[in-house]
Design an enzyme around this catalytic site. Structure first.
Site, PDB file in Angstrom:
ATOM      1  N   ASP A  96       0.875  -1.138  -0.068  1.00 48.13           N
ATOM      2  CA  ASP A  96       0.026  -0.047   0.045  1.00 48.13           C
ATOM      3  C   ASP A  96       0.861   1.305  -0.051  1.00 48.13           C
ATOM      4  OD1 ASP A  96      -2.367  -1.452   0.047  1.00 48.13           O
ATOM      5  OD2 ASP A  96      -2.651  -1.216   2.238  1.00 48.13           O
TER       6      ASP A  96
ATOM      7  N   ARG B  87      -1.283  -0.577  -8.850  1.00 51.30           N
ATOM      8  CA  ARG B  87      -2.726  -0.161  -8.496  1.00 51.30           C
ATOM      9  C   ARG B  87      -2.634   1.515  -8.300  1.00 51.30           C
ATOM     10  NH1 ARG B  87      -3.843  -1.060  -2.436  1.00 51.30           N
ATOM     11  NH2 ARG B  87      -3.978  -3.228  -3.020  1.00 51.30           N
TER      12      ARG B  87
END
Ligand code: FDA
Length: 306
Positions: A132, A182
């Protein structure tokens, strides 16, 4: 304005104590969090996979300040990966990891070691890991750790945030074969020097970044619930001649579940980012900040003690 106020409130210790103790918390949290235990996370994963979705599981936690805590966060991932393997869920399920949860704030070498251990366990279980992205002060260090991990585990995914002014250039660097990226808008309170502040500027940046990723040879992971951006992404799959499966859509657990199913029904690959664990506070506050109706939902629950 509301978003910035909530993100500022999220940093307050007093508010954290109040929300954490409120009897409503569980039901509100349940909308966005799969549960506190690994077993609950596995049950939710099974349900999502049975519905045709794929999953990225996030063991909640961030801003770890102790080595022991970092190691315990990493060990929660090892238990999770073992459970996913035992239940035959690894083909459809990867894990998402925040470096701050596994010791980045203590020592970069500590976090890298923990991440490597998680990547080894994921590889052994037959799946992969996405790292992340957190606030802009951590971007360079996070991308450096991702690059280091990718030397040993090429499938490790990165996250880029369209609200950052630097991101279009980062997309160019990362749009190469084998690179899983992402693309999200970004969820932190950032200064104007680092990030676009106007929603339209963020959306325009998202589209520019999306163009770069879709035109490149990597694997774009389109993380948004925004109907306009989803329509543009769909259009880009045609422009860039991208067959289904050469990219995927990603959405958060509890956000637009009907749209998730609609996309799956249309033959798209959709991954649901599914957080679990008891450290849900920071995550919940970012979700409330994103959408006024989420705040209304929260306040309604407080009023009814639901
Ligand atoms: P935004 O919040 O601007 O919403 C745009 C529109 O989408 C709304 O106007 C509405 O039409 C629709 N919408 C949104 N929420 C809805 C709801 N609850 N119900 C109905 N409609 C809704 N961030 C980060 O900084 N680092 C990270 O690593 C990640 N990781 C990540 C993974 C995945 C899979 C996702 C989906 C998101 C992230 N994020 C993230 C969070 C991301 O940066 C962003 O904060 C949220 O996704 C919200 O942005 P949207 O693109 O959904 O648009």
């Amino acid at each position: 304005m509301l978003r910035r106020t909530i993100l500022a409130a999220a940093a307050s210790g007093r508010i954290r104590t109040l929300v954490g103790r409120a009897p409503v918390s569980r039901s509100v949290v349940r909308r966005f969090v799969a549960g506190e235990s690994t077993d609950e996370a596995l049950q939710v994963t099974r349900r999502l996979v049975d519905a045709g979705l794929t999953v990225s599981l996030d063991h909640l936690g961030e801003d770890t300040t102790e080595e022991a805590q970092a190691k315990s966060a990493a060990s929660a991932y090892l238990t999770l990966l073992e459970g996913l393997g035992e239940q035959g869920l690894t083909e459809a399920t990867e894990v998402s990891v925040k470096l701050s949860a596994i010791g980045m704030g203590v020592d970069r070498a500590l976090a890298t070691d923990q991440a490597r251990t998680i990547c080894e366990a994921a590889t052994k279980a037959g799946t992969t890991v996405t790292i992340d992205m957190e606030d802009h002060t951590t971007t360079d260090a996070t991308l450096a750790v991702v690059a280091e991990l990718r030397r040993e585990f090429p499938s490790v995914g990165a996250v880029l945030q369209a609200y950052l002014r630097r991101t279009e250039s980062d997309c160019r660097d990362m749009a190469h074969a084998g690179s899983r990226v992402r693309l999200c808008k970004g969820a932190y309170k950032e200064p104007e020097s680092a990030a676009f502040q106007d929603r339209n500027d963020v959306d325009r940046s998202y589209v520019r970044c999306l163009n770069v990723l879709m035109a490149g040879a990597g694997y774009p992971m389109i993380a948004t619930h925004d109907p306009r951006l989803l329509a543009i992404a769909h259009e880009r799959t045609r422009w860039y001649d991208r067959p289904q499966g050469s990219y995927e859509y990603q959405m958060l657990y509890g956000v637009r579940p009907d749209e998730q199913v609609r996309l799956v029904t249309a033959g798209e690959k959709v991954r649901v980012y599914t957080p679990f664990g008891d450290e849900w506070y920071g995550y919940l506050m970012r979700r409330l900040a994103e959408r006024p109706s989420n705040v209304a939902f929260f306040l309604r629950a407080v009023a009814t003690k639901g």
